[in-house]
Design an enzyme around this catalytic site. Structure first.
Site, PDB file in Angstrom:
ATOM      1  N   LYS A  58      42.216  36.562  49.795  1.00 54.45           N
ATOM      2  CA  LYS A  58      43.169  37.466  49.145  1.00 54.45           C
ATOM      3  C   LYS A  58      43.897  38.369  50.137  1.00 54.45           C
ATOM      4  O   LYS A  58      44.987  38.860  49.850  1.00 54.45           O
ATOM      5  CB  LYS A  58      42.461  38.320  48.095  1.00 54.45           C
ATOM      6  N   SER A  83      39.685  43.524  39.758  1.00 61.82           N
ATOM      7  CA  SER A  83      38.284  43.918  39.697  1.00 61.82           C
ATOM      8  C   SER A  83      37.529  43.611  40.980  1.00 61.82           C
ATOM      9  O   SER A  83      36.327  43.811  41.042  1.00 61.82           O
ATOM     10  CB  SER A  83      37.595  43.208  38.525  1.00 61.82           C
TER      11      SER A  83
END
Length: 168
Positions: A58, A83
């Site tokens: 990411k 999250s």
């Protein structure tokens, strides 16, 4: 939401942009004893993206997005809703360029992800557990404070950055 495919040129530009950020991760042979009994004799390799800063691919998308923001956008601050791994990636990339990061997280986010995000200097805003609640709160805060969204998906710059895992 993106309505077009990211081009190879955009992925190459992202790879160049991330050259000093993203770690060149190896492909490792997967060990699956007895795999031949499941109908394949093929070798399977996995990309070791856990070796990236903060432990996930990411970082590629978040850094690519944030590195393309204007100085004025960076002064306004960056916001996302996540999250876990994207939350930490946005916090990491924002810290690297000196921008404020605000992360909208569900109340049931893993404690280790929340702690990691806070340790990277981000402000965490808690909401309920539904994904729609995260997005709604992020949009509310954008309207109130003028933050710039770095969404976890459906964004050409995020997609192009994440696609660089195939290039290095």
């Amino acid at each position: 939401m993106t309505n077009r495919l990211v081009t190879v040129d955009e992925i190459r530009a992202a790879a160049a942009r991330l050259a000093e950020i993203a770690v060149k991760t190896p492909l490792v042979k997967a060990a699956f004893p007895g795999l031949s009994g499941y109908g394949t004799e093929k070798e399977i390799r996995l990309k070791a993206e856990g070796l990236q800063p903060m432990g996930a691919f990411k970082i590629r998308g978040a850094a690519n997005k944030i590195l393309q923001m204007t100085p004025e956008e960076l002064r306004r601050g960056v916001i996302t809703y996540s999250s876990g791994n994207h939350a930490q990636a946005v916090a990491w990339a924002a810290r690297a360029v000196g921008a404020k990061a605000v992360i909208v997280m569900p109340s049931n986010a893993p404690a280790i992800k929340r702690a990691g995000t806070l340790a990277l200097g981000a402000e965490v805003v808690d909401v309920g557990v539904a994904s729609s609640e995260r997005l709604a709160k992020a949009e509310e805060l954008i309207g109130k404070h003028g933050y710039v969204m770095a969404p976890p998906y459906d964004d050409e710059q995020i997609i192009a950055g994440q696609a660089t895992c195939g290039s290095k």
